[in-house]
Scaffold this motif. Structure first.
Motif, short mmCIF file in Angstrom:
data_model
loop_
_atom_site.label_atom_id
_atom_site.label_comp_id
_atom_site.label_asym_id
_atom_site.label_seq_id
_atom_site.Cartn_x
_atom_site.Cartn_y
_atom_site.Cartn_z
N ALA A 93 0.80 -1.22 0.00
CA ALA A 93 0.00 0.00 0.00
C ALA A 93 0.84 1.27 0.00
O ALA A 93 0.33 2.34 -0.30
CB ALA A 93 -0.94 0.01 1.20
N MET B 255 -2.66 3.98 5.02
CA MET B 255 -3.76 3.06 4.72
C MET B 255 -5.08 3.54 5.32
O MET B 255 -6.13 3.42 4.69
CB MET B 255 -3.41 1.67 5.25
CG MET B 255 -2.25 1.01 4.54
SD MET B 255 -1.77 -0.57 5.29
CE MET B 255 -3.27 -1.51 5.09
N ASN C 3 -1.85 2.45 -5.03
CA ASN C 3 -2.16 2.13 -3.64
C ASN C 3 -3.66 1.98 -3.42
O ASN C 3 -4.12 1.07 -2.72
CB ASN C 3 -1.62 3.22 -2.71
CG ASN C 3 -0.12 3.37 -2.81
OD1 ASN C 3 0.55 2.55 -3.42
ND2 ASN C 3 0.42 4.41 -2.22
N LEU D 102 -5.62 -1.51 -2.11
CA LEU D 102 -6.44 -1.60 -0.92
C LEU D 102 -7.90 -1.93 -1.25
O LEU D 102 -8.59 -2.62 -0.49
CB LEU D 102 -6.35 -0.31 -0.10
CG LEU D 102 -5.00 -0.12 0.59
CD1 LEU D 102 -4.92 1.25 1.24
CD2 LEU D 102 -4.75 -1.21 1.62
#
Length: 340
Positions: free
Chosen positions: A232, A257, A326, A330
């Motif tokens: 991430a 995150m 990223n 996720l």
């Protein structure tokens, strides 16, 4: 009899909640499969920081602290009485915090991204196209992860680099063959290579590899556990390393995150979970009417279940920023969590 063992079993469990989860198997079973099984229900156990799998021959202790890599330890039953092994087991039962790894995944990731960025800069300085270099290094990074995860057999990537003995041209030829095997599945030497889908190896164009480049790649494959890398944030760090204007920002703040998940949760997770809860209610009603496997209500329930899985399979996510990936990573992880 120790005082603790006189407590009822349910009381002992409550006292150790938040300490560890433990899955025991008969000898001869793969402990890696036991770990996957334990991971499937660790959330129901409160996500303990220590995960233990064992048989009557050995005990494997895995660390599962949020934001930290797994640092597994193996204790053979015949060696369980050794003082260092007893101390580790005491920590599992009484003080799991002492088993927390010394370096976070973020710190390991930043260091790895810095090394790759330096390598990218060196290769681009030699006149190679930056996009070509970036794609090649991402292919190499994936190989390092794949062999540490056991998806590539026998440390084939690391051995390829080592056996080239500093000759970049030899390494380039062998990498071409390995990547081709990964592109379609097949053999590389005496190793059977699985097909890796997703298109990463659709284009194979190895840049010129100098002796120093080869040495850096070999050290990265040998000295880093790539399972500990945090996907991430790696994308952001690597992207900065490739961009000369952002090179000085390599270790600077990146979108964490938690911030990304505030978007993913509201746009992806919560709406899908609402859909699932509605489907689940109808599914349960159908199962209540079912009298036997494969009757009409049972088939209706099964159809709703598979219909929702198909909904997940076809779900598409747009990343309008088109940055380091990223957000997409996720979002994919969130979809897999829902599926599980």
């Amino acid at each position: 009899m120790p005082a603790e063992s006189r407590y009822p079993l349910h009381f002992q469990k409550s006292r150790k909640k938040g300490h560890f989860g433990w899955e025991n198997k008969a000898p001869g079973r793969k402990l890696s499969d036991a770990l996957k099984q334990l991971l499937d229900y660790s959330l129901a156990l409160g996500s303990p920081p220590i995960l233990v799998v064992s048989d009557r021959e050995r005990i494997e202790i895995h660390t599962a602290f949020n934001g930290y890599p797994d640092e597994p330890r193996t204790i053979l039953i015949e060696d369980i009485g050794q003082s260092e092994n007893l101390e580790v087991l005491r920590c599992v039962f009484n003080d799991p915090e002492r088993l927390r790894p010394g370096r976070s995944s973020a710190a390991i990731t930043e260091e790895a991204a810095g090394k790759f960025a330096d390598l990218a800069t060196a290769m681009c300085t030699q006149g190679e196209d930056p996009h070509k270099v970036a794609h090649f290094l991402i292919q190499c990074l994936f190989c390092m992860f794949a062999e540490d995860e056991g998806l590539l057999p026998n440390k084939v990537f690391e051995r390829l680099l080592s056996n080239a003995e500093g000759n970049g041209a030899v390494a380039s030829t062998r990498l071409q063959k390995l990547f081709a095997a990964m592109k379609r599945g097949g053999d590389y030497g005496d190793n059977s290579i699985s097909w890796f889908n997703g298109g990463l190896f659709k284009s194979i164009d190895i840049p010129s590899i100098e002796k120093s480049d080869l040495s850096t790649l070999e050290a990265a494959a040998r000295d880093t556990d790539w399972r500990a890398i945090e996907p991430a944030i790696f994308g952001t760090l690597f992207e900065r390393g490739l961009n000369p204007k952002k090179r000085s920002q390599l270790g600077a703040h990146y979108t964490d995150m938690g911030t990304i998940m505030r978007i993913v949760d509201h746009v992806v997770v919560y709406p899908l979970m609402e859909e699932w809860n509605s489907a689940k209610a109808l599914l349960e009603l159908a199962l209540e009417k079912s009298k036997k496997v494969n009757d009409r209500p049972y088939r209706e329930a099964l159809g709703r279940f598979h219909g929702f899985l198909e909904r997940l399979r076809n779900f598409r996510v747009l990343d309008p920023a088109c940055g380091s990936g990223n957000f997409l990573y996720l979002a994919l992880k969130a979809l897999k969590d829902i599926e599980k």
